[in-house]
Design an enzyme around this catalytic site. Structure first.
Site, PDB file in Angstrom:
ATOM      1  N   SER A   1       0.806  -1.227   0.000  1.00 45.35           N
ATOM      2  CA  SER A   1       0.000   0.000   0.000  1.00 45.35           C
ATOM      3  C   SER A   1       0.832   1.268   0.000  1.00 45.35           C
ATOM      4  O   SER A   1       0.388   2.305  -0.503  1.00 45.35           O
ATOM      5  CB  SER A   1      -0.942   0.007   1.211  1.00 45.35           C
TER       6      SER A   1
ATOM      7  N   ASP B   1      -0.710   5.447  12.130  1.00 38.81           N
ATOM      8  CA  ASP B   1      -0.673   4.058  12.595  1.00 38.81           C
ATOM      9  C   ASP B   1       0.730   3.461  12.574  1.00 38.81           C
ATOM     10  O   ASP B   1       0.874   2.249  12.645  1.00 38.81           O
ATOM     11  CB  ASP B   1      -1.604   3.193  11.734  1.00 38.81           C
TER      12      ASP B   1
ATOM     13  N   HIS C   1       1.303   3.793   7.588  1.00 32.88           N
ATOM     14  CA  HIS C   1       0.877   4.514   6.382  1.00 32.88           C
ATOM     15  C   HIS C   1       1.210   6.000   6.516  1.00 32.88           C
ATOM     16  O   HIS C   1       0.531   6.721   7.253  1.00 32.88           O
ATOM     17  CB  HIS C   1      -0.621   4.316   6.150  1.00 32.88           C
TER      18      HIS C   1
END
Length: 211
Positions: free
Chosen positions: A15, A185, A188
């Site tokens: 991601s 977090d 990210h």
């Protein structure tokens, strides 16, 4: 600077690489890949480089195996940028521990993927560390992440690859800031967090501001 005119640079990963490149921020994403592309294009417009983002959110090395032919080999990169490992570790600490990738499997799978890329395309490699935006080296997830990034260090030496020390880049900024300033977090990044990664990558490939 290591790139030559007309070369094709392909990014693959999870991601952090994806960053919306398949939908809202197509085709490059709105993270470190696009920041790197923008700075390189602005500084070296004469090179006419081609940039390809093949990150997919949630991927581990197991997932890369299933799409390596389509998303890497078929793209025929001159340079392949690989950033994988965060989910391989993170899954052990979430609600899917059975989907974590043991370090021995991580190393053998990544080595096989890199070997296939070099053998089939003749590409050069740029290996980017997994990281955790956490200053405490003794925190369990950070300690395990450090083990996995040491695998990346070793593979970079084995393949004569360019190595991008992203964990070290975050450790530098964490010396004077909190983790929450870079990601909500620890994984990210916000835009400044992506800039930390992009700066580390640009430094590794020899980017310099024009005089």
């Amino acid at each position: 600077m290591i790139f030559s005119a007309g070369q094709r640079i392909v990014f693959v990963g999870d991601s952090i690489t994806d960053c919306g490149r398949r939908d809202r921020a197509a085709p490059y994403g709105d993270g470190y890949v696009n920041l790197t592309r923008a700075m390189m294009t602005a500084t070296y417009p004469e090179l006419g480089l081609t940039w390809v983002n093949r990150g997919v959110s949630g991927d581990t090395v197991r997932d890369l195996t299933t799409r390596w032919e389509r998303d890497v080999l078929a793209e025929r990169p001159d340079w392949l940028v690989v950033k994988i490992g965060i989910n391989d570790v993170w899954r052990f600490f979430g609600d899917q521990p059975d989907q974590g990738v043991p370090i021995e499997e991580y190393e053998s799978t990544l080595r096989d993927l890199l070997s296939r890329a070099v053998k089939n395309t003749g590409c050069r490699l740029i290996l980017v560390d997994p990281y955790l935006i956490e200053p405490d080296h003794g925190e369990p997830q950070r300690a395990q992440t450090d083990d996995y990034l040491r695998v990346v260090h070793a593979l970079a030496a084995e393949f004569d690859a360019v190595h991008v020390p992203t964990q070290g880049a975050f450790d530098r900024v964490l010396a004077t800031t909190s983790a929450g300033q870079w990601a909500h977090d620890r994984i990210h990044p916000n835009l400044p967090g992506h800039a930390v990664i992009a700066q580390a990558l640009l430094a590794a490939i020899g980017w310099r501001l024009p005089s």
